[in-house]
Write a protein that holds these residues in place. Structure first.
Motif, PDB file in Angstrom:
ATOM      1  N   SER B  44       0.860  -1.320  -0.019  1.00  0.00           N
ATOM      2  CA  SER B  44       0.078   0.085  -0.019  1.00  0.00           C
ATOM      3  C   SER B  44       0.970   1.285   0.183  1.00  0.00           C
ATOM      4  N   PHE B  45       1.887   1.068   0.709  1.00  0.00           N
ATOM      5  CA  PHE B  45       3.098   2.325   0.779  1.00  0.00           C
ATOM      6  C   PHE B  45       3.432   2.569  -0.561  1.00  0.00           C
ATOM      7  N   THR B  48       1.103   3.973  -3.109  1.00  0.00           N
ATOM      8  CA  THR B  48       0.786   5.371  -3.044  1.00  0.00           C
ATOM      9  C   THR B  48       2.065   6.335  -3.564  1.00  0.00           C
ATOM     10  N   THR B  50       4.060   5.389  -5.772  1.00  0.00           N
ATOM     11  CA  THR B  50       3.960   5.343  -7.452  1.00  0.00           C
ATOM     12  C   THR B  50       2.942   6.380  -7.765  1.00  0.00           C
ATOM     13  N   VAL B  51       1.888   6.515  -7.154  1.00  0.00           N
ATOM     14  CA  VAL B  51       0.828   7.458  -7.682  1.00  0.00           C
ATOM     15  C   VAL B  51       1.299   8.735  -7.375  1.00  0.00           C
ATOM     16  N   ALA B  52       1.978   9.193  -6.336  1.00  0.00           N
ATOM     17  CA  ALA B  52       2.327  10.320  -6.076  1.00  0.00           C
ATOM     18  C   ALA B  52       3.600  10.796  -7.031  1.00  0.00           C
ATOM     19  N   GLY B 179      -1.192  13.545  -2.484  1.00  0.00           N
ATOM     20  CA  GLY B 179      -0.481  12.295  -2.909  1.00  0.00           C
ATOM     21  C   GLY B 179       0.736  12.026  -1.960  1.00  0.00           C
ATOM     22  N   ARG B 180       1.763  12.921  -2.149  1.00  0.00           N
ATOM     23  CA  ARG B 180       2.885  12.979  -1.174  1.00  0.00           C
ATOM     24  C   ARG B 180       2.563  12.857   0.200  1.00  0.00           C
ATOM     25  N   ALA B 182      -0.157  11.350   1.424  1.00  0.00           N
ATOM     26  CA  ALA B 182      -0.553  10.022   1.724  1.00  0.00           C
ATOM     27  C   ALA B 182       0.342   9.084   1.689  1.00  0.00           C
ATOM     28  N   SER B 183       1.535   9.214   0.490  1.00  0.00           N
ATOM     29  CA  SER B 183       2.633   8.348   0.620  1.00  0.00           C
ATOM     30  C   SER B 183       3.582   8.339   1.712  1.00  0.00           C
ATOM     31  N   LEU B 186       1.320   6.941   4.709  1.00  0.00           N
ATOM     32  CA  LEU B 186       1.255   5.398   4.540  1.00  0.00           C
ATOM     33  C   LEU B 186       2.790   4.842   4.761  1.00  0.00           C
TER      34      LEU B 186
END
Lengths: 252, 305
Positions: B44-45, B48, B50-52, B179-180, B182-183, B186
């Motif tokens: 999950s980390f 996230t 990667t998305v960020a 995103g940042r 959240a990453s 996480l």
């Protein structure tokens, strides 16, 4: 001089306790003001009723517990001045045997014996060879791969003795080693300890079994309520074999 | 009986390693369960992160294209050149790029990605000439001056419209920040989960091997010798979990690439970015450290044993 190497000075006892006391409760000492020496090559019984302080005394000699007062010397070194690592190294020169064996039930016999050799930092091939040798000494040649927990009490105690003997220790400490064994197994274990003693190792056996001490006489140190109440004289040759005991004399 | 010091060190290290792997072998299901739990947290980390990273990349592409675009009315080449030179001379303008209708159409078709053919069918007249203006960082970051420049350019007679991309920047920046955050959140959570799970697993191992530990101490094992196998056990478990998580992430990215890779250019993001190898290495090392910390925490109880 390395702490585990025998002293060249024969006057220095292997173990010396000087006015050692150990308290678990302030009003009831487990040991109080105990002083004595153990010579190299000696076979010594520590006797007394349950709660007399036999096991505590063995733990002090094994350096598993520190004295509250007094000093313990091993090979002439005051153990209070040693670092924890040095105490561990010193323990490698001692083999311990307990009434309840202290084996890892789900490990094989070989793996249990190997524990005392691994810590020495020796090669796996040496460990394998030494396990076979020591198993032969205790009469369990074919049991190396047996699960220790599946053996009889007598066999388990033999494995415990084998583990204690494997590193060729200078000193064997046995706490009621025959306490849970039948007469045949007890005899076998005592024979083994006397053989090891005959080969030069010092052996200290804590026991309350008077018949055992009478049948195999050696120097006796008697405790009562944590106090040293009697000590028989040291035998002439500290090889431990055969000299009748001169009887316990009161001390203090 | 003890070997030479160098030999002792090597043999002890080998025995410690065997003891650590032996601990894992003796309780395979417990270790498998905790490794999979850790892998889920790490995944999950990593996902996230990667998305960020892709959001940041998207913003970089937008910001990198230009900070301002001037759309022009029908204009002669000479006027276009004059305007280009005039804009280029403005203080704070770093670079100016003229996009003619044919180039605009090509760019549009390229940005459509898999639907590029659609752009190619449109007439050139549908694409007005424009000038992309790249501002100095000072000017790009100053809203007031940027809008002042935009207003000034809007007054030029041949200018149809000036696009400053404010809404896009703000939305994408907000998403990027989210995103940042959240990453990072996480990441911290995954580290805490790793520490707790490894600590619980190692604690179980310590409890199961309490007798063995006692015997080791009896026969002269140092505290380092007793503890190190548990530390290695925790470290190995967490590092393997991170490895599994990153492998799963790669598989997920392959799937995502296959499904949405073709339409990514529509979003102005180009291809989907994956975590770089340095990041992967960093994460495996991070997982290992989290495992070591977890194991170390659980070993505090050994001091009481």
């Amino acid at each position: 001089m390395p702490i585990t190497k025998p002293s060249t000075n024969s006057d220095i006892p292997l173990i010396r306790l000087e006015r050692v006391s150990r308290f678990f409760r302030p009003d009831k000492p487990a040991l109080f003001d105990v002083s004595f020496d153990i010579a190299r090559g000696e076979f010594l019984y520590i006797t007394g009723a349950s709660g007399a302080g036999k096991s505590t005394l063995l733990k002090l000699i094994h350096l598993s517990e520190p004295p509250d007062t007094g000093a313990v010397f091993v090979n002439g070194h005051d153990v209070a001045t040693l670092r924890a690592g040095a105490v561990s190294v010193l323990r490698r020169s001692m083999g311990v045997v307990f009434q309840d064996f202290h084996l890892i039930g789900d490990l094989t016999v070989g793996a249990n014996i190997g524990l005392s050799l691994e810590v020495l930092g020796v090669s796996p091939s040496f460990i394998a060879r030494r396990i076979r040798e020591v198993l032969a000494e205790v009469g369990l040649e074919d049991m190396e791969d047996e699960i220790a927990g599946s053996l009889s009490g007598g066999e388990q105690q033999r494995v415990a003795v084998a583990r204690a003997l494997a590193p060729r220790p200078q000193l064997i400490l046995a706490d009621e080693p025959t306490g849970s064994l039948d007469a045949y197994s007890a005899d076998f274990i005592l024979d083994l300890l006397e053989t090891v003693n005959g080969n030069g190792a010092t052996v200290v056996v804590a026991t309350h079994d008077r018949m055992l001490m009478a049948a195999r006489p050696h120097r006796i140190l008697a405790l009562d309520a944590g106090r040293l109440v009697g000590m028989s004289p040291r035998q002439k040759a500290a090889s431990g074999h055969g000299q009748p005991d001169a009887g316990v004399k009161e001390v203090g | 009986m003890e070997a030479k010091p160098t030999g002792q060190f090597i043999y002890r290290a080998a025995h410690i390693l065997l003891r650590a792997t032996g601990g894992i072998r003796r309780r395979p299901w417990l270790h498998l369960l905790s490794t999979l739990t850790l892998a889920a947290a790490f995944l999950s980390f990593a996902a996230t992160l990667t998305v960020a990273r892709n959001l940041n990349h998207l913003i970089d592409r937008w910001v990198g294209n230009s900070e301002m675009t001037v759309y022009l009315k029908d204009t002669s080449t000479a006027d276009l050149e004059r305007l280009r030179n005039a804009i280029a001379a403005i203080d704070g303008v770093e670079r100016v790029e003229v996009i003619r209708p044919s180039a605009a159409r090509q760019n549009f078709a390229r940005d459509l990605g898999a639907f590029g053919d659609l752009g190619a069918t449109l007439p050139e007249a549908a694409f007005p000439a424009s000038i992309d203006i790249h501002l100095s960082r000072r000017l790009a970051d100053n809203d007031r001056e940027r809008h002042a420049l935009s207003a000034r350019l809007s007054k030029v007679h041949m200018v149809e419209e000036v696009e400053v991309y404010d809404d896009w920047f703000k939305r994408l920046s907000a998403m990027s920040t989210m995103g940042r955050t959240a990453s990072w959140g996480l990441g911290i959570l995954a580290a805490i989960v790793a520490i707790l799970v490894v600590a619980a697993t190692v604690r179980t191992g310590v409890a199961a091997r309490r007798k063995e530990i006692a015997v080791l101490r009896l026969v002269g094992a140092t505290e380092t010798y007793v503890r190190t196998p548990f530390l290695i056990e925790g470290g190995i478990e967490a590092a393997i979990a991170m490895g599994i998580a990153l492998f799963c992430l790669q598989q997920m990215m392959n799937h995502v690439d296959a499904v949405v890779g073709g339409i990514m250019p529509l979003l102005g993001g180009g291809r989907i970015l994956r975590l770089e190898s340095t990041w992967l290495l960093f994460m495996v090392v991070g997982g290992l450290l989290a495992g070591l910390v977890g194991a170390r925490l659980s070993l505090r109880r050994l001091e009481e044993a």
